[in-house]
Design a protein around this motif. Structure first.
Motif, PDB file in Angstrom:
ATOM      1  N   ARG A 256      38.289  41.612  44.820  1.00 15.80           N
ATOM      2  CA  ARG A 256      39.311  40.572  44.580  1.00 15.80           C
ATOM      3  C   ARG A 256      38.772  39.514  43.608  1.00 15.80           C
ATOM      4  O   ARG A 256      39.522  38.997  42.772  1.00 15.80           O
ATOM      5  CB  ARG A 256      39.875  40.006  45.880  1.00 15.80           C
ATOM      6  CG  ARG A 256      38.922  39.367  46.819  1.00 15.80           C
ATOM      7  CD  ARG A 256      39.523  39.192  48.216  1.00 15.80           C
ATOM      8  NE  ARG A 256      40.757  38.425  48.256  1.00 15.80           N
ATOM      9  CZ  ARG A 256      40.820  37.107  48.165  1.00 15.80           C
ATOM     10  NH1 ARG A 256      39.715  36.396  48.041  1.00 15.80           N
ATOM     11  NH2 ARG A 256      41.982  36.482  48.215  1.00 15.80           N
ATOM     12  N   ASN A 257      37.477  39.221  43.664  1.00 17.58           N
ATOM     13  CA  ASN A 257      36.926  38.255  42.707  1.00 17.58           C
ATOM     14  C   ASN A 257      36.924  38.832  41.297  1.00 17.58           C
ATOM     15  O   ASN A 257      37.200  38.122  40.328  1.00 17.58           O
ATOM     16  CB  ASN A 257      35.527  37.808  43.118  1.00 17.58           C
ATOM     17  CG  ASN A 257      35.589  36.606  44.049  1.00 17.58           C
ATOM     18  OD1 ASN A 257      35.873  35.491  43.618  1.00 17.58           O
ATOM     19  ND2 ASN A 257      35.368  36.823  45.332  1.00 17.58           N
ATOM     20  N   ARG A 258      36.625  40.125  41.183  1.00 11.25           N
ATOM     21  CA  ARG A 258      36.617  40.765  39.860  1.00 11.25           C
ATOM     22  C   ARG A 258      38.038  40.785  39.271  1.00 11.25           C
ATOM     23  O   ARG A 258      38.240  40.520  38.093  1.00 11.25           O
ATOM     24  CB  ARG A 258      36.050  42.191  39.983  1.00 11.25           C
ATOM     25  CG  ARG A 258      36.032  42.954  38.683  1.00 11.25           C
ATOM     26  CD  ARG A 258      35.090  42.325  37.657  1.00 11.25           C
ATOM     27  NE  ARG A 258      35.229  42.891  36.325  1.00 11.25           N
ATOM     28  CZ  ARG A 258      36.002  42.382  35.358  1.00 11.25           C
ATOM     29  NH1 ARG A 258      36.720  41.290  35.568  1.00 11.25           N
ATOM     30  NH2 ARG A 258      36.078  42.967  34.187  1.00 11.25           N
ATOM     31  N   LEU A 259      39.010  41.105  40.146  1.00  6.59           N
ATOM     32  CA  LEU A 259      40.406  41.128  39.678  1.00  6.59           C
ATOM     33  C   LEU A 259      40.853  39.722  39.257  1.00  6.59           C
ATOM     34  O   LEU A 259      41.541  39.550  38.250  1.00  6.59           O
ATOM     35  CB  LEU A 259      41.326  41.685  40.777  1.00  6.59           C
ATOM     36  CG  LEU A 259      41.203  43.196  41.014  1.00  6.59           C
ATOM     37  CD1 LEU A 259      41.894  43.605  42.314  1.00  6.59           C
ATOM     38  CD2 LEU A 259      41.815  43.985  39.841  1.00  6.59           C
ATOM     39  N   TYR A 260      40.456  38.726  40.017  1.00  2.85           N
ATOM     40  CA  TYR A 260      40.801  37.332  39.683  1.00  2.85           C
ATOM     41  C   TYR A 260      40.237  36.970  38.313  1.00  2.85           C
ATOM     42  O   TYR A 260      40.926  36.402  37.463  1.00  2.85           O
ATOM     43  CB  TYR A 260      40.235  36.419  40.782  1.00  2.85           C
ATOM     44  CG  TYR A 260      40.525  34.945  40.594  1.00  2.85           C
ATOM     45  CD1 TYR A 260      41.835  34.469  40.607  1.00  2.85           C
ATOM     46  CD2 TYR A 260      39.486  34.024  40.415  1.00  2.85           C
ATOM     47  CE1 TYR A 260      42.106  33.108  40.443  1.00  2.85           C
ATOM     48  CE2 TYR A 260      39.748  32.678  40.258  1.00  2.85           C
ATOM     49  CZ  TYR A 260      41.058  32.217  40.275  1.00  2.85           C
ATOM     50  OH  TYR A 260      41.324  30.873  40.122  1.00  2.85           O
ATOM     51  N   GLU A 261      38.997  37.375  38.105  1.00  4.11           N
ATOM     52  CA  GLU A 261      38.351  37.090  36.823  1.00  4.11           C
ATOM     53  C   GLU A 261      39.083  37.768  35.657  1.00  4.11           C
ATOM     54  O   GLU A 261      39.147  37.230  34.552  1.00  4.11           O
ATOM     55  CB  GLU A 261      36.898  37.604  36.875  1.00  4.11           C
ATOM     56  CG  GLU A 261      35.992  36.873  35.922  1.00  4.11           C
ATOM     57  CD  GLU A 261      34.661  37.603  35.754  1.00  4.11           C
ATOM     58  OE1 GLU A 261      34.421  38.617  36.427  1.00  4.11           O
ATOM     59  OE2 GLU A 261      33.876  37.153  34.925  1.00  4.11           O
ATOM     60  N   SER A 262      39.684  38.935  35.964  1.00  5.65           N
ATOM     61  CA  SER A 262      40.385  39.647  34.888  1.00  5.65           C
ATOM     62  C   SER A 262      41.827  39.167  34.714  1.00  5.65           C
ATOM     63  O   SER A 262      42.603  39.802  34.012  1.00  5.65           O
ATOM     64  CB  SER A 262      40.355  41.156  35.151  1.00  5.65           C
ATOM     65  OG  SER A 262      41.265  41.460  36.194  1.00  5.65           O
ATOM     66  N   GLY A 263      42.208  38.087  35.402  1.00  8.20           N
ATOM     67  CA  GLY A 263      43.541  37.496  35.188  1.00  8.20           C
ATOM     68  C   GLY A 263      44.551  37.787  36.274  1.00  8.20           C
ATOM     69  O   GLY A 263      45.708  37.382  36.200  1.00  8.20           O
ATOM     70  N   LYS A 264      44.136  38.501  37.308  1.00  7.11           N
ATOM     71  CA  LYS A 264      45.053  38.780  38.420  1.00  7.11           C
ATOM     72  C   LYS A 264      44.950  37.621  39.412  1.00  7.11           C
ATOM     73  O   LYS A 264      44.018  37.575  40.231  1.00  7.11           O
ATOM     74  CB  LYS A 264      44.684  40.112  39.088  1.00  7.11           C
ATOM     75  CG  LYS A 264      44.707  41.309  38.136  1.00  7.11           C
ATOM     76  CD  LYS A 264      46.113  41.638  37.689  1.00  7.11           C
ATOM     77  CE  LYS A 264      46.176  42.905  36.850  1.00  7.11           C
ATOM     78  NZ  LYS A 264      47.496  43.118  36.253  1.00  7.11           N
ATOM     79  N   LYS A 265      45.878  36.696  39.314  1.00  5.44           N
ATOM     80  CA  LYS A 265      45.757  35.428  40.054  1.00  5.44           C
ATOM     81  C   LYS A 265      46.486  35.434  41.394  1.00  5.44           C
ATOM     82  O   LYS A 265      46.418  34.469  42.146  1.00  5.44           O
ATOM     83  CB  LYS A 265      46.324  34.275  39.213  1.00  5.44           C
ATOM     84  CG  LYS A 265      45.733  34.151  37.809  1.00  5.44           C
ATOM     85  CD  LYS A 265      44.309  33.648  37.851  1.00  5.44           C
ATOM     86  CE  LYS A 265      43.771  33.392  36.461  1.00  5.44           C
ATOM     87  NZ  LYS A 265      42.322  33.259  36.430  1.00  5.44           N
ATOM     88  N   ILE A 266      47.272  36.483  41.628  1.00  2.82           N
ATOM     89  CA  ILE A 266      48.073  36.538  42.873  1.00  2.82           C
ATOM     90  C   ILE A 266      47.757  37.835  43.613  1.00  2.82           C
ATOM     91  O   ILE A 266      47.793  38.916  43.010  1.00  2.82           O
ATOM     92  CB  ILE A 266      49.588  36.499  42.547  1.00  2.82           C
ATOM     93  CG1 ILE A 266      49.949  35.206  41.797  1.00  2.82           C
ATOM     94  CG2 ILE A 266      50.441  36.634  43.817  1.00  2.82           C
ATOM     95  CD1 ILE A 266      51.320  35.242  41.129  1.00  2.82           C
ATOM     96  N   GLU A 267      47.449  37.707  44.886  1.00  9.61           N
ATOM     97  CA  GLU A 267      47.218  38.908  45.714  1.00  9.61           C
ATOM     98  C   GLU A 267      48.364  39.015  46.711  1.00  9.61           C
ATOM     99  O   GLU A 267      48.656  38.060  47.431  1.00  9.61           O
ATOM    100  CB  GLU A 267      45.880  38.786  46.468  1.00  9.61           C
ATOM    101  CG  GLU A 267      45.598  39.988  47.367  1.00  9.61           C
ATOM    102  CD  GLU A 267      44.212  39.939  48.034  1.00  9.61           C
ATOM    103  OE1 GLU A 267      43.524  38.904  47.888  1.00  9.61           O
ATOM    104  OE2 GLU A 267      43.846  40.925  48.694  1.00  9.61           O
ATOM    105  N   ILE A 268      48.993  40.177  46.729  1.00  4.87           N
ATOM    106  CA  ILE A 268      50.130  40.362  47.648  1.00  4.87           C
ATOM    107  C   ILE A 268      49.691  41.300  48.769  1.00  4.87           C
ATOM    108  O   ILE A 268      49.312  42.452  48.504  1.00  4.87           O
ATOM    109  CB  ILE A 268      51.339  40.964  46.905  1.00  4.87           C
ATOM    110  CG1 ILE A 268      51.701  40.099  45.687  1.00  4.87           C
ATOM    111  CG2 ILE A 268      52.531  41.076  47.845  1.00  4.87           C
ATOM    112  CD1 ILE A 268      52.833  40.683  44.839  1.00  4.87           C
TER     113      ILE A 268
END
Ligand code: PA5
Length: 447
Positions: A256-268
């Protein structure tokens, strides 16, 4: 016994395994900080070892109190907000029969909730429903001063005393609060209520495995020992000594941190069973209050599929590509319904005849995963063998552990929530609460 499993295969079109695994040292560093209690918020790490530290005596005392309430009451109101009710509600909703909820077939009391909103209509309808009903109250507040909960409790306590007399009412009220301080502790001591303690070092959103969660769950008739056992096993599976590649909480925190870093700011958080709605609410609080600070943090959202595929599905498929999904997938439902054959087949559904409804649900799940991944939505899957106390215990601890790790990797203190005070200060100022005179004057100038 199987364990819940984390599957990140459908994330790797977006961020490679190597990129996720590059977080290993950061996550292990976070793990060291958690376990050596050297990171921020180190005074609130009691939850880390709660499962292995709960004693048989603790559980027996909770069960004994629960049995008393079950015997005495036709309804029990759980008064609490945020971490003081979401965990118990998540388990009770996930395991209860939804259609027997308001009229249980066995002797279980109806479980109702209060103190999680300030709606006058809600309280009017609740107190109307309880008129003439033999009910009990579990009043839960760590601080003991939360307005929503205290207000509801005052109203319910007054009604209970009117219906049962003060002496009887006192036996039907349980308070769960701080060991020494706070208005609820004072009130409970003065009124002689049965009490349980929320440990100082366990924050509200991490408190489901204390009496906060366990007492209401036991009152609803569910097996708290199995819940704790699930959490104990997950404590072992996510221990610092477990290598990163085998550690589901560490891999989830990294992903989830890697995805956040790549611009994915919302987790559903996605479920395919409406019973899991409150697991989503519990998870939203856990991650929202822990991550969202210092102008950072993934925004945690939740959907119930396939219901929300007919509403939010459009946004998820084709809206801004700032999201990823974490799907809770239940391998085997607890009940069985087969699609009947219809000789006229006017609805055209005979191609499903003889299949279980879950087979249709599973194909909806798979079809959605393929569509969303094609639509650039990375998918994490958490595979749960079935819905019971044991696996929910595993799930709770898995998410808590990953949340602590995730916050440290993000560089925030996951164990405080300074932001929730802002609305309270304004509300108290607007209501002229004693002690808020200065704020009152200031806020009124802005109106
Ligand atoms: O996680 C938290 O600490 C909060 O959400 C609390 O659980 C919530 O505000 C309720 O607080 P209290 O138990 O003090 O009434």
């Amino acid at each position: 016994m199987q364990n819940i499993k984390l599957n990140i295969d459908k994330v790797q079109n977006f961020v490679s395994k190597e990129n996720i695994f590059a977080y290993e040292s950061k996550v292990k560093e976070a793990s060291k900080q958690l376990h050596s209690k050297t990171g921020e918020g180190k005074d609130f790490l009691g939850w880390l070892t709660l499962p292995s530290e709960i004693s048989e005596e603790d559980l027996a005392e909770i069960q004994e109190t629960a049995d008393l309430l079950r015997e005495e009451c036709d309804a029990v109101v759980v008064a609490g907000i945020g971490g003081s009710y979401l965990g118990s509600r998540a388990v009770i909703d996930a395991l209860n029969n939804r259609f027997e909820w308001l009229a249980p077939k066995d002797d279980s009391p109806v479980i109702l909730y209060a103190g999680n909103n300030i709606s006058e209509d809600y309280l009017a309808e609740l107190t109307e429903y309880l008129r003439g009903v033999r009910f009990g109250i579990i009043n839960i507040s760590k601080s003991g001063t939360t307005t929503e909960t205290a207000l509801a409790f005052r109203i319910l306590k007054t009604q209970l005393e009117q219906q049962e007399g003060k002496e009887d009412a006192q036996k039907l009220i349980v308070a769960i609060t701080d060991e020494k301080k706070g208005a609820l502790r004072e009130l409970a001591t003065k009124e002689g209520y049965k009490t349980f303690v929320i440990p100082d070092n366990v924050g509200g959103r991490f408190s489901v495995l204390t009496p906060v969660g366990l007492l209401p769950i036991a009152v609803a008739g569910f097996d708290i020992r199995q819940l704790v056992r699930g959490a104990q096993d997950m404590q072992k599976l996510t221990a610092d000594s477990v290598p990163f590649v085998e550690n589901p909480a560490e891999i989830y925190a990294a992903t989830r941190n890697r995805l956040y870093e790549s611009g994915k700011k919302i987790e559903i958080l996605v479920n395919y069973h409406p019973k899991l709605h409150y697991i989503g609410e519990w998870w939203k609080q856990l991650y929202g209050e822990s991550d969202g600070k210092d102008l950072k943090g993934i925004f945690p959202a939740g959907v119930d599929f396939s219901t929300d595929l007919h509403s939010m599905g459009q946004w998820i498929q084709e809206g801004e590509r700032s999201i990823f999904e974490t799907v809770i997938s239940i391998a085997e439902p607890n009940k069985k319904v087969e699609v009947p054959l219809d000789k006229d087949n006017l609805d055209g559904l005979n191609f499903l005849a003889g299949k279980r409804v879950d087979e249709v649900n599973k194909m909806a799940e798979l079809g959605t995963q393929i569509a969303h991944v094609d639509g650039q939505v990375p998918n994490i899957r958490i595979e749960v063998p079935r819905l019971n106390e044991y696996y929910i215990g595993q799930l709770f601890y898995f998410f808590e552990k990953a949340c602590g790790l995730s916050g440290y990797v993000l560089g925030v203190n996951p164990f405080n929530q300074p932001g929730v005070e802002a609305y309270k200060k304004n509300m108290f100022a607007l209501l002229n609460k004693p002690g808020f005179e200065k704020e009152s004057e200031e806020i009124k100038k802005r109106l």
